[in-house]
Design an enzyme around this catalytic site. Sequence first.
Site, PDB file in Angstrom:
ATOM      1  N   TYR A  10      60.392  49.763  -2.089  1.00  0.00           N
ATOM      2  CA  TYR A  10      61.397  50.799  -1.833  1.00  0.00           C
ATOM      3  C   TYR A  10      60.962  51.736  -0.713  1.00  0.00           C
ATOM      4  CZ  TYR A  10      61.896  48.912  -6.485  1.00  0.00           C
ATOM      5  OH  TYR A  10      61.960  48.044  -7.545  1.00  0.00           O
ATOM      6  N   HIS A  11      60.296  51.169   0.305  1.00  0.00           N
ATOM      7  CA  HIS A  11      59.737  51.964   1.395  1.00  0.00           C
ATOM      8  C   HIS A  11      60.195  51.474   2.770  1.00  0.00           C
ATOM      9  CE1 HIS A  11      56.003  52.848  -1.366  1.00  0.00           C
ATOM     10  NE2 HIS A  11      57.082  53.502  -1.746  1.00  0.00           N
ATOM     11  N   PRO A  12      61.469  51.245   3.013  1.00  0.00           N
ATOM     12  CA  PRO A  12      61.864  50.720   4.327  1.00  0.00           C
ATOM     13  C   PRO A  12      61.665  51.753   5.433  1.00  0.00           C
ATOM     14  CG  PRO A  12      63.809  51.314   3.057  1.00  0.00           C
ATOM     15  CD  PRO A  12      62.631  51.438   2.129  1.00  0.00           C
TER      16      PRO A  12
END
Length: 537
Positions: A456-458
């Site tokens: 969840y770290h784009p």
Amino acid sequence: MDLVQPNHDAAEHPAERYDYVVVGAGSAGCVLAARLSQDPAVRVLLLESGPADSRPEITIPPAWPTLWGSDVDHGYDTVAQRGTAGLVHRFPRGRTLGGSSSINAMIYLRGHPGDFDCWAASGCAGWDYDSVLPYFQRMEAVKGGHSRYRGAAGPMTPAPARVGEANPMSVVFIEGAAAAGHRITEDFNGENPEGAGWHDLTIVDGARQSVADAYLHPVRGRINLTVSTESHARKLIFDGNRCLGVQYRRGGTVLTAYAENEVVLSAGAVDSPRLLMLSGVGPAAELQSAGVAVLHDLPGVGRNLHDHPLCPVVYEATRPIPAGRNNHGEVSLSWRSQASLAGPDMQILFIHIPFHPPHLVGPTDGFTLGVATVPDARGSIRLRDANPDTPPLIDPNYLGVESDVRRMVHGIAVAREIAATDPFIPWRAREVLPRADVTSEKALRSFLAQATGTYYHPVGSCAMGIGDDAVVDAELRVHGLRGLRVADASVMPRIVSVNPGAATIMIGERAADLISGSAASARHLGSDRDSASAKRR
């Protein structure tokens, strides 16, 4: 519809004028709105596509997984990932005031100094660690923090889990990491950002502190700040190469907000490049194939997308693990896969519940060592068509290169070494994922393909830099255009080695200074011109 700041009702004024229009009320956008509106002579509009952050679950730290798929999540999915057995992955992104800081796991880690020195070395002058440290300090108020590294008077109040509120398994993990030979750090955001330790959490008095809580809500009474929720930006308005404003929809009405000074995109790694492309800014051939008229051929828009791949190593517990009072993940480990590296490229997040992709079966009661790496693989954000309501094509390219696979296999081995130490003996039953008999290279690679997904770290899809694929310069101005900047996680040329939320807040802080400085310079130049004209007259 919900207009949080009703002093300027956008629905009654189809075309309004502001000094700055900020698109996206996430971790950077909230900072920008708060900092820019400190000048009472400046009018700021903050547009947020989602609703207000009034959902009760947002404030409850252990409830964050329930926010996925709700009305405060964009609910995106990736395209099928070749490196993960063709799987499609859920891709939650915050859609409310505070953005993903209102739905994430509340981990506050800055990153290693080498992460930011790498940015500077790639052509991003002014983004080295020594230059960004003052912004990290300005963000936070940390009791008892080292004054060389920590701030004392900022809006955010991060701190480790409190004694008496921490989960007992978190202590077990730190003791296990030490027993496996890893160093212990007293402060990941201080002098020693490597090793195992308690990381800071954005939890205050038992409740989440989002960036909206810290920066935006305390200043919502400012008459020069308009915050408009349920306001979906559809297109940027240009005159030649100058961005004039933003067209957006609120309810059933399409409105236009004009910016006298600048438009700033802070819509995140998915929606900032998406809005640029919908407006005709991006790779020309792709825009044309999507039915978008090309305004400015900028090949890097939507490129360089990357995200930490995350793979769980899950154990069944011998006895019930106490329910978490915080965020389920209070401790972690950062290390270097090779000693020669300038900083850590590996992380294990310890999670005291079973945490794995939904297509895999884990134990009812257990714990997880989540393995992640700084990836070499790069993916993309692309348009499906020219409709602003059509979700984009999101391709993070998980495990898309061999080097990422090798490091993740290494990470599983490190996780197993820690879980095998004596401190875990009273709690550890069988290994459920991948299973103790999964030991061969082939079997581990097969498990990685089935189990790896998003952390969840784009980041990176509007990369800062000077190369052909750079989208913004070191002052976050879009190359080749005027009156337009991007300030969010999309500008990171390379992801930090840890959770990027704190670095994104820092980007908002630095962007506010860059923008205010540019405005001051423009006013100064204007004053000089006026003086020169007067002398000529």
